[in-house]
Design a protein around this motif. Structure first.
Motif, PDB file in Angstrom:
ATOM      1  N   MET A 234      52.606  20.989  51.900  1.00  0.00           N
ATOM      2  CA  MET A 234      51.584  20.706  50.898  1.00  0.00           C
ATOM      3  C   MET A 234      50.243  21.204  51.416  1.00  0.00           C
ATOM      4  O   MET A 234      49.819  20.805  52.499  1.00  0.00           O
ATOM      5  CB  MET A 234      51.531  19.204  50.616  1.00  0.00           C
ATOM      6  CG  MET A 234      52.783  18.670  49.934  1.00  0.00           C
ATOM      7  SD  MET A 234      53.117  16.920  50.298  1.00  0.00           S
ATOM      8  CE  MET A 234      53.912  17.069  51.919  1.00  0.00           C
ATOM      9  N   VAL A 235      49.595  22.067  50.659  1.00  0.00           N
ATOM     10  CA  VAL A 235      48.323  22.644  51.100  1.00  0.00           C
ATOM     11  C   VAL A 235      47.214  22.219  50.147  1.00  0.00           C
ATOM     12  O   VAL A 235      47.372  21.271  49.378  1.00  0.00           O
ATOM     13  CB  VAL A 235      48.438  24.177  51.228  1.00  0.00           C
ATOM     14  CG1 VAL A 235      49.433  24.551  52.311  1.00  0.00           C
ATOM     15  CG2 VAL A 235      48.838  24.822  49.902  1.00  0.00           C
ATOM     16  N   SER A 236      46.076  22.907  50.199  1.00  0.00           N
ATOM     17  CA  SER A 236      44.870  22.456  49.507  1.00  0.00           C
ATOM     18  C   SER A 236      45.138  22.198  48.024  1.00  0.00           C
ATOM     19  O   SER A 236      45.867  22.933  47.370  1.00  0.00           O
ATOM     20  CB  SER A 236      43.760  23.500  49.650  1.00  0.00           C
ATOM     21  OG  SER A 236      44.106  24.698  48.988  1.00  0.00           O
ATOM     22  N   GLY A 237      44.518  21.117  47.528  1.00  0.00           N
ATOM     23  CA  GLY A 237      44.666  20.760  46.125  1.00  0.00           C
ATOM     24  C   GLY A 237      45.906  19.971  45.792  1.00  0.00           C
ATOM     25  O   GLY A 237      46.130  19.646  44.619  1.00  0.00           O
ATOM     26  N   SER A 238      46.712  19.629  46.788  1.00  0.00           N
ATOM     27  CA  SER A 238      47.901  18.792  46.537  1.00  0.00           C
ATOM     28  C   SER A 238      47.435  17.346  46.374  1.00  0.00           C
ATOM     29  O   SER A 238      46.887  16.757  47.300  1.00  0.00           O
ATOM     30  CB  SER A 238      48.883  18.908  47.700  1.00  0.00           C
ATOM     31  OG  SER A 238      49.365  20.231  47.831  1.00  0.00           O
ATOM     32  N   GLN A 239      47.677  16.770  45.209  1.00  0.00           N
ATOM     33  CA  GLN A 239      47.198  15.424  44.919  1.00  0.00           C
ATOM     34  C   GLN A 239      48.267  14.630  44.183  1.00  0.00           C
ATOM     35  O   GLN A 239      48.959  15.151  43.309  1.00  0.00           O
ATOM     36  CB  GLN A 239      45.924  15.480  44.081  1.00  0.00           C
ATOM     37  CG  GLN A 239      44.779  16.208  44.775  1.00  0.00           C
ATOM     38  CD  GLN A 239      43.495  16.190  43.982  1.00  0.00           C
ATOM     39  OE1 GLN A 239      43.402  15.571  42.928  1.00  0.00           O
ATOM     40  NE2 GLN A 239      42.476  16.864  44.477  1.00  0.00           N
ATOM     41  N   ASN A 240      48.393  13.359  44.596  1.00  0.00           N
ATOM     42  CA  ASN A 240      49.360  12.453  43.980  1.00  0.00           C
ATOM     43  C   ASN A 240      50.782  13.025  44.052  1.00  0.00           C
ATOM     44  O   ASN A 240      51.431  13.303  43.040  1.00  0.00           O
ATOM     45  CB  ASN A 240      48.973  12.158  42.525  1.00  0.00           C
ATOM     46  CG  ASN A 240      47.590  11.557  42.412  1.00  0.00           C
ATOM     47  OD1 ASN A 240      47.247  10.634  43.148  1.00  0.00           O
ATOM     48  ND2 ASN A 240      46.777  12.103  41.529  1.00  0.00           N
ATOM     49  N   ILE A 241      51.242  13.199  45.274  1.00  0.00           N
ATOM     50  CA  ILE A 241      52.571  13.738  45.553  1.00  0.00           C
ATOM     51  C   ILE A 241      53.455  12.592  46.050  1.00  0.00           C
ATOM     52  O   ILE A 241      53.055  11.834  46.938  1.00  0.00           O
ATOM     53  CB  ILE A 241      52.528  14.846  46.624  1.00  0.00           C
ATOM     54  CG1 ILE A 241      51.407  15.858  46.325  1.00  0.00           C
ATOM     55  CG2 ILE A 241      53.878  15.518  46.744  1.00  0.00           C
ATOM     56  CD1 ILE A 241      51.585  16.661  45.088  1.00  0.00           C
ATOM     57  N   ASP A 242      54.636  12.456  45.498  1.00  0.00           N
ATOM     58  CA  ASP A 242      55.582  11.421  45.916  1.00  0.00           C
ATOM     59  C   ASP A 242      56.888  12.094  46.332  1.00  0.00           C
ATOM     60  O   ASP A 242      57.534  12.760  45.521  1.00  0.00           O
ATOM     61  CB  ASP A 242      55.839  10.420  44.786  1.00  0.00           C
ATOM     62  CG  ASP A 242      56.721   9.266  45.239  1.00  0.00           C
ATOM     63  OD1 ASP A 242      56.170   8.249  45.682  1.00  0.00           O
ATOM     64  OD2 ASP A 242      57.962   9.392  45.176  1.00  0.00           O
ATOM     65  N   ILE A 243      57.267  11.897  47.598  1.00  0.00           N
ATOM     66  CA  ILE A 243      58.492  12.488  48.145  1.00  0.00           C
ATOM     67  C   ILE A 243      59.382  11.352  48.626  1.00  0.00           C
ATOM     68  O   ILE A 243      58.951  10.535  49.448  1.00  0.00           O
ATOM     69  CB  ILE A 243      58.169  13.450  49.298  1.00  0.00           C
ATOM     70  CG1 ILE A 243      57.295  14.611  48.792  1.00  0.00           C
ATOM     71  CG2 ILE A 243      59.443  13.992  49.942  1.00  0.00           C
ATOM     72  CD1 ILE A 243      56.691  15.450  49.909  1.00  0.00           C
ATOM     73  N   SER A 244      60.613  11.282  48.136  1.00  0.00           N
ATOM     74  CA  SER A 244      61.498  10.187  48.519  1.00  0.00           C
ATOM     75  C   SER A 244      62.940  10.660  48.599  1.00  0.00           C
ATOM     76  O   SER A 244      63.359  11.572  47.882  1.00  0.00           O
ATOM     77  CB  SER A 244      61.399   9.032  47.515  1.00  0.00           C
ATOM     78  OG  SER A 244      61.850   9.427  46.234  1.00  0.00           O
ATOM     79  N   ASP A 245      63.675  10.035  49.507  1.00  0.00           N
ATOM     80  CA  ASP A 245      65.111  10.305  49.669  1.00  0.00           C
ATOM     81  C   ASP A 245      65.385  11.799  49.854  1.00  0.00           C
ATOM     82  O   ASP A 245      66.212  12.391  49.157  1.00  0.00           O
ATOM     83  CB  ASP A 245      65.892   9.757  48.473  1.00  0.00           C
ATOM     84  CG  ASP A 245      67.403   9.810  48.702  1.00  0.00           C
ATOM     85  OD1 ASP A 245      67.839   9.804  49.869  1.00  0.00           O
ATOM     86  OD2 ASP A 245      68.157   9.876  47.697  1.00  0.00           O
ATOM     87  N   VAL A 246      64.678  12.381  50.799  1.00  0.00           N
ATOM     88  CA  VAL A 246      64.892  13.785  51.147  1.00  0.00           C
ATOM     89  C   VAL A 246      65.466  13.859  52.552  1.00  0.00           C
ATOM     90  O   VAL A 246      64.953  13.223  53.476  1.00  0.00           O
ATOM     91  CB  VAL A 246      63.584  14.596  51.068  1.00  0.00           C
ATOM     92  CG1 VAL A 246      63.762  15.980  51.679  1.00  0.00           C
ATOM     93  CG2 VAL A 246      63.122  14.721  49.619  1.00  0.00           C
ATOM     94  N   SER A 247      66.544  14.616  52.717  1.00  0.00           N
ATOM     95  CA  SER A 247      67.127  14.884  54.031  1.00  0.00           C
ATOM     96  C   SER A 247      66.676  16.266  54.475  1.00  0.00           C
ATOM     97  O   SER A 247      66.897  17.251  53.767  1.00  0.00           O
ATOM     98  CB  SER A 247      68.651  14.819  53.954  1.00  0.00           C
ATOM     99  OG  SER A 247      69.231  15.185  55.187  1.00  0.00           O
ATOM    100  N   CYS A 248      66.044  16.336  55.663  1.00  0.00           N
ATOM    101  CA  CYS A 248      65.436  17.577  56.142  1.00  0.00           C
ATOM    102  C   CYS A 248      66.039  17.974  57.481  1.00  0.00           C
ATOM    103  O   CYS A 248      66.078  17.173  58.405  1.00  0.00           O
ATOM    104  CB  CYS A 248      63.928  17.387  56.280  1.00  0.00           C
ATOM    105  SG  CYS A 248      63.035  18.709  57.133  1.00  0.00           S
ATOM    106  N   GLY A 249      66.508  19.196  57.597  1.00  0.00           N
ATOM    107  CA  GLY A 249      67.012  19.714  58.843  1.00  0.00           C
ATOM    108  C   GLY A 249      68.119  20.731  58.628  1.00  0.00           C
ATOM    109  O   GLY A 249      68.992  20.513  57.791  1.00  0.00           O
ATOM    110  N   PRO A 250      68.063  21.895  59.336  1.00  0.00           N
ATOM    111  CA  PRO A 250      66.988  22.268  60.266  1.00  0.00           C
ATOM    112  C   PRO A 250      65.713  22.620  59.519  1.00  0.00           C
ATOM    113  O   PRO A 250      65.694  22.686  58.293  1.00  0.00           O
ATOM    114  CB  PRO A 250      67.566  23.498  60.966  1.00  0.00           C
ATOM    115  CG  PRO A 250      68.443  24.137  59.925  1.00  0.00           C
ATOM    116  CD  PRO A 250      69.063  22.970  59.196  1.00  0.00           C
ATOM    117  N   GLY A 251      64.657  22.852  60.298  1.00  0.00           N
ATOM    118  CA  GLY A 251      63.374  23.201  59.707  1.00  0.00           C
ATOM    119  C   GLY A 251      62.238  22.715  60.564  1.00  0.00           C
ATOM    120  O   GLY A 251      62.436  22.223  61.680  1.00  0.00           O
ATOM    121  N   HIS A 252      61.029  22.827  60.032  1.00  0.00           N
ATOM    122  CA  HIS A 252      59.831  22.440  60.765  1.00  0.00           C
ATOM    123  C   HIS A 252      59.302  21.085  60.333  1.00  0.00           C
ATOM    124  O   HIS A 252      58.211  20.695  60.722  1.00  0.00           O
ATOM    125  CB  HIS A 252      58.740  23.498  60.602  1.00  0.00           C
ATOM    126  CG  HIS A 252      59.082  24.810  61.242  1.00  0.00           C
ATOM    127  ND1 HIS A 252      58.244  25.898  61.219  1.00  0.00           N
ATOM    128  CD2 HIS A 252      60.175  25.208  61.946  1.00  0.00           C
ATOM    129  CE1 HIS A 252      58.809  26.918  61.856  1.00  0.00           C
ATOM    130  NE2 HIS A 252      59.989  26.519  62.306  1.00  0.00           N
TER     131      HIS A 252
END
Length: 406
Positions: A234-252
């Motif tokens: 999320m970069v400039s101007g990202s507002q009111n973001i909701d992230i839930s139940d995400v499985s991450c990998g591989p990655g940064h």
């Protein structure tokens, strides 16, 4: 007998009139209740994995976009080669794209040197679903990604771009082997993504799963992301973001930033990341800003109920982010980070320093709160995990493993 025939004739006439009303309602302008389907194969699309179907898809979109009512664009099962294409609005009614088949990107460099593969612009009321697959054929392009050493590097295409798209729902779609980011969200409002599966090799460069900028009210849920860069950024101007139940990998990991590279950046506010799992990623939950940087504001972030498994930097604020060589270690960021809560974060760190809060001397981090942190070290040599703080003001509540440096 005559009365029976009269009743039958009346009933038949009634049914005929009813069918005409239904057809008129579906096909006549007036926003009928029955959707009209536009099958891409009826516009010349061929599912042979070789034919360029971009024009057929574009024609189907334009016909559906002009329809005054509910439109459904159908991509049946099969493999469809598609060159770069942009689907533009505004449209006469809500648009639904049903991807049942596999879309395959071009592998010839002459056909993919652009910033998009499939793009949507200026659409209000968009649904994309169907269980299909977007195959970016990234292996054909990753060797061209030399932007770290070549200032004249050409852009590689994002698999699917959303620019100025409002009130959208993207669900039950798979993206594999993108050439650049898988999904890019820019200047969008009220866009929800759920049940998305994203995959690319760990070595694939700049293949962010979902990249968000200048957008408001974005929700991402119930998704699995494994790729070569940030799972979500999320970069400039990202507002009111909701992230839930995400499985991450591989990655940064899941990242806010990098921020402050350009003047007059929009503020980043109101981001919640909750009930997520990160497995073997380079970072966990991260806020990063350039140093030196232009002034901006990053505030009101919540990271809650997150499980880490052998994550290299589980919790990290890095206000001296500089991925290129010859960085000035004395440079300071002017991005003001404040009101950040890390709560109920547990699991294991593959590095001894499990919590890093490295903030700016010019604008120290304000009101950083750690609540019930339990991150053990799981790496060579064993031993306890530790934390590192600089230029940060905040508080701790509950369990703190490693011991807090606040």
């Amino acid at each position: 007998m005559g009365s029976v025939w009269t009743c039958c004739a009346t009933l038949c006439l009634f049914l005929m009139l009813l069918s005409l009303v239904c057809i008129t309602d579906a096909r006549g302008g007036g926003g009928g209740w029955q959707p009209v389907f536009f099958d891409v194969t009826q516009f010349g699309a061929v599912a042979d994995g070789k034919t360029d179907n971009s024009m057929a898809f574009w024609k189907a979109w334009n016909e559906a976009c002009r329809w005054k009512g509910k439109s459904r664009i159908l991509i049946p099962r099969g493999t469809y080669m598609v060159n770069s294409v942009i689907f533009r609005g505004p449209c006469q009614g809500p648009m639904v794209l049903l991807i049942n088949g596999t879309l395959m990107a071009p592998s010839d460099p002459k056909l993919f040197m652009s910033d998009h593969w499939i793009g949507f612009q200026y659409v209000d009321g968009l649904v994309i679903k169907g269980g299909g697959t977007l195959d970016g054929q990234g292996l054909s392009a990753w060797s061209y990604n030399d932007c770290f050493t070549n200032s004249q590097c050409k852009p590689l295409p994002v698999t699917m771009r959303f620019d100025f798209v409002n009130n959208a729902r993207i669900r039950h779609i798979r993206s594999i082997n993108s050439k650049n980011s898988h999904f890019n969200i820019f200047a969008c409002n009220n866009l929800n993504m759920s049940h998305i599966k994203i995959s690319a090799p760990e070595f694939s460069p700049n293949t962010d799963g979902i990249h968000i900028g200048s957008s408001n009210n974005i929700k991402i849920a119930h998704s699995v992301i494994g790729t070569g860069d940030d799972c979500i950024s999320m970069v400039s101007g990202s507002q009111n973001i909701d992230i839930s139940d995400v499985s991450c990998g591989p990655g940064h990991g899941i990242s806010i930033g990098s921020l402050g590279r350009s003047p007059y950046e929009e503020h980043v506010t109101g981001i919640t990341i909750r009930n997520c799992t990160l497995n073997g990623t380079q970072n966990g939950v991260r806020i990063k800003t350039w140093a030196p940087s232009w002034p901006s504001v990053a505030t009101d972030f919540k990271f809650e109920n997150i499980v880490m498994s052998k994550v290299n930097n589980p919790i990290i604020i890095d206000q001296q982010y500089c991925p290129r060589p010859n960085c000035d270690e004395n440079a300071q960021s002017e991005v003001q980070i404040s009101n950040v809560t890390f709560k109920n974060i547990r699991g294991s760190s593959s590095s001894k320093v499990a919590v890093t809060l490295k903030c700016s001397r010019i604008v120290p981090c304000e009101n950083i709160t750690l609540v019930n942190i339990n991150l053990s070290y799981d790496g060579p040599g064993g031993g306890p995990s530790s934390s590192f703080c600089s230029n940060v003001r905040g508080q701790t509540i509950g369990t703190q493993n490693p011991p807090s440096c606040l």
